[in-house]
Motif scaffolding. Sequence first.
Motif, PDB file in Angstrom:
ATOM      1  N   GLU A 140      -5.810   3.833   0.136  1.00 59.34           N
ATOM      2  CA  GLU A 140      -6.379   2.483   0.986  1.00 59.34           C
ATOM      3  C   GLU A 140      -7.269   2.060  -0.814  1.00 59.34           C
ATOM      4  O   GLU A 140      -7.151   1.035  -0.998  1.00 59.34           O
ATOM      5  CB  GLU A 140      -7.775   3.076   1.815  1.00 59.34           C
ATOM      6  CG  GLU A 140      -8.656   1.308   1.078  1.00 59.34           C
ATOM      7  CD  GLU A 140      -9.215   1.810   3.102  1.00 59.34           C
ATOM      8  OE1 GLU A 140     -11.085   1.059   3.248  1.00 59.34           O
ATOM      9  OE2 GLU A 140      -9.127   1.640   4.418  1.00 59.34           O
ATOM     10  N   TYR A 194       2.886   1.549  -3.335  1.00 60.12           N
ATOM     11  CA  TYR A 194       1.750   1.880  -4.433  1.00 60.12           C
ATOM     12  C   TYR A 194       1.341   3.352  -4.649  1.00 60.12           C
ATOM     13  O   TYR A 194      -0.204   4.007  -4.889  1.00 60.12           O
ATOM     14  CB  TYR A 194       0.552   0.816  -4.557  1.00 60.12           C
ATOM     15  CG  TYR A 194       0.874  -0.621  -5.332  1.00 60.12           C
ATOM     16  CD1 TYR A 194       2.544  -0.679  -5.562  1.00 60.12           C
ATOM     17  CD2 TYR A 194       0.339  -1.722  -5.152  1.00 60.12           C
ATOM     18  CE1 TYR A 194       3.261  -1.761  -5.622  1.00 60.12           C
ATOM     19  CE2 TYR A 194       0.667  -2.733  -5.470  1.00 60.12           C
ATOM     20  CZ  TYR A 194       1.673  -3.173  -5.688  1.00 60.12           C
ATOM     21  OH  TYR A 194       2.332  -4.249  -6.103  1.00 60.12           O
ATOM     22  N   VAL A 243      -0.165   0.272   6.637  1.00 61.08           N
ATOM     23  CA  VAL A 243       1.657   1.144   5.663  1.00 61.08           C
ATOM     24  C   VAL A 243       2.448   0.533   6.800  1.00 61.08           C
ATOM     25  O   VAL A 243       2.372   0.232   8.298  1.00 61.08           O
ATOM     26  CB  VAL A 243       1.028   2.286   5.595  1.00 61.08           C
ATOM     27  CG1 VAL A 243       0.360   2.404   4.459  1.00 61.08           C
ATOM     28  CG2 VAL A 243       0.985   3.099   6.900  1.00 61.08           C
ATOM     29  N   GLY A 268      -4.972  -3.402   4.683  1.00 62.31           N
ATOM     30  CA  GLY A 268      -4.687  -2.575   4.604  1.00 62.31           C
ATOM     31  C   GLY A 268      -3.193  -1.384   5.203  1.00 62.31           C
ATOM     32  O   GLY A 268      -3.487   0.058   5.045  1.00 62.31           O
ATOM     33  N   ARG A 307       0.991  -0.834   0.197  1.00 56.65           N
ATOM     34  CA  ARG A 307       0.042  -0.273   0.279  1.00 56.65           C
ATOM     35  C   ARG A 307       1.212   1.187   0.166  1.00 56.65           C
ATOM     36  O   ARG A 307       0.579   2.167  -0.789  1.00 56.65           O
ATOM     37  CB  ARG A 307      -0.767   0.120   0.898  1.00 56.65           C
ATOM     38  CG  ARG A 307      -1.748   1.306   1.050  1.00 56.65           C
ATOM     39  CD  ARG A 307      -3.045   1.399   2.544  1.00 56.65           C
ATOM     40  NE  ARG A 307      -2.815   2.660   2.765  1.00 56.65           N
ATOM     41  CZ  ARG A 307      -3.576   3.214   3.820  1.00 56.65           C
ATOM     42  NH1 ARG A 307      -3.809   2.049   4.862  1.00 56.65           N
ATOM     43  NH2 ARG A 307      -3.979   4.953   3.760  1.00 56.65           N
ATOM     44  N   GLN A 308       2.048   1.637   0.689  1.00 51.61           N
ATOM     45  CA  GLN A 308       2.744   2.468   1.559  1.00 51.61           C
ATOM     46  C   GLN A 308       3.605   2.721  -0.626  1.00 51.61           C
ATOM     47  O   GLN A 308       4.062   3.339  -1.012  1.00 51.61           O
ATOM     48  CB  GLN A 308       3.381   2.504   2.092  1.00 51.61           C
ATOM     49  CG  GLN A 308       4.457   3.006   2.506  1.00 51.61           C
ATOM     50  CD  GLN A 308       5.119   3.416   3.663  1.00 51.61           C
ATOM     51  OE1 GLN A 308       4.598   2.681   4.485  1.00 51.61           O
ATOM     52  NE2 GLN A 308       6.089   3.750   3.727  1.00 51.61           N
ATOM     53  N   GLU A 325      -2.105  -7.480   5.445  1.00 49.15           N
ATOM     54  CA  GLU A 325      -2.562  -7.092   4.542  1.00 49.15           C
ATOM     55  C   GLU A 325      -3.944  -6.451   4.605  1.00 49.15           C
ATOM     56  O   GLU A 325      -4.775  -5.692   3.122  1.00 49.15           O
ATOM     57  CB  GLU A 325      -1.995  -7.032   2.671  1.00 49.15           C
ATOM     58  CG  GLU A 325      -0.531  -7.766   1.887  1.00 49.15           C
ATOM     59  CD  GLU A 325      -0.639  -9.072   1.605  1.00 49.15           C
ATOM     60  OE1 GLU A 325      -0.944  -8.951   0.299  1.00 49.15           O
ATOM     61  OE2 GLU A 325       0.973  -9.361   1.217  1.00 49.15           O
ATOM     62  N   ALA A 356      -4.384   0.227  -2.596  1.00 45.69           N
ATOM     63  CA  ALA A 356      -4.160  -0.756  -1.283  1.00 45.69           C
ATOM     64  C   ALA A 356      -5.499  -2.105  -1.445  1.00 45.69           C
ATOM     65  O   ALA A 356      -5.972  -3.063  -2.183  1.00 45.69           O
ATOM     66  CB  ALA A 356      -4.506  -0.794  -0.264  1.00 45.69           C
ATOM     67  N   ARG A 357      -6.435  -1.591  -2.174  1.00 44.71           N
ATOM     68  CA  ARG A 357      -8.514  -2.233  -2.343  1.00 44.71           C
ATOM     69  C   ARG A 357      -8.366  -2.758  -3.680  1.00 44.71           C
ATOM     70  O   ARG A 357      -8.463  -3.682  -4.130  1.00 44.71           O
ATOM     71  CB  ARG A 357      -9.231  -1.664  -2.485  1.00 44.71           C
ATOM     72  CG  ARG A 357      -9.618  -0.941  -0.933  1.00 44.71           C
ATOM     73  CD  ARG A 357     -10.383   0.081  -0.523  1.00 44.71           C
ATOM     74  NE  ARG A 357     -12.102  -0.842  -1.173  1.00 44.71           N
ATOM     75  CZ  ARG A 357     -13.035  -1.060   0.138  1.00 44.71           C
ATOM     76  NH1 ARG A 357     -12.736  -0.784   1.657  1.00 44.71           N
ATOM     77  NH2 ARG A 357     -14.177  -1.450  -0.061  1.00 44.71           N
TER      78      ARG A 357
END
Length: 257
Positions: free
Chosen positions: A75, A71, A103, A101, A68-69, A98, A78-79
């Motif tokens: 959120e 990318y 970081v 969600g 997530r971080q 994960e 991450a989704r």
Amino acid sequence: VYLLDPAQVATYYGDGDELHLSFNFIAVHGPGDSGHWNREIRAAQTAFDPVGAWPTWVLSNHDQTRHRQRYGGTEQVARAAAVLLLTLRGTPFLYAGEELGLVDAEVPREQQQDPQGRRDGCRAPIPWDAAREHGWRRPDNWLPFPPESTTRNAETLRADPRSILHLYRRLLELRAGSAALRAGSMSLLDAAPGLVAWERRHGEERFVTVINMSDESASLELHGEWTVAIDSSAEAGGTYPGTVSAQTGLVLAPAAS
């Protein structure tokens, strides 16, 4: 052995006398952009398909910054990544946290155990509830908790049906009930820049996954009418409109005739 080339990974598979699975670590180092993912999916298919090898996919682990971080931190990304991971052909591996969600935690220098200070943040304790101790015996663990632990914890997200935790559950439930998503073939689709898309097929069952990794809405035309089985950013349902919102993943099923 830590390998970053799918062609090297493929050499560890054999004719029923070697490995059943081997980690393909390339994804834990890459960015969340469509160009990278289109290249890596093609590379995996090129390396694994000719030798009958079964792919593996992993986005985060205990040695790398959480995806997530990597990318972009939201959120929303991450989704979308959850839809990507759980609909690719192969065995997906989830790193603890994960599904919440998470970081990386911000680890003060005096608490860092990795000499390079790179791996500690992703190894922070998982927050189980909103209390000060977050489900652990004491609040001062060996590493600090990740950000947002009072709201981004297992108990709080379990109570929210729209949370990322429930998105993972819906994806896993869909995958478990679908031969196409568990074991079907996979074909990459031609798509506009910013998109990565593929079709999964087993017999008459079909699903199409479309991931928009850009910051703008994008179009993908499909033959026939399709319904939205899962939308990473909203409740599922309805007819696919031919466009995908920014940083969103969709799982589509053919409309009933």
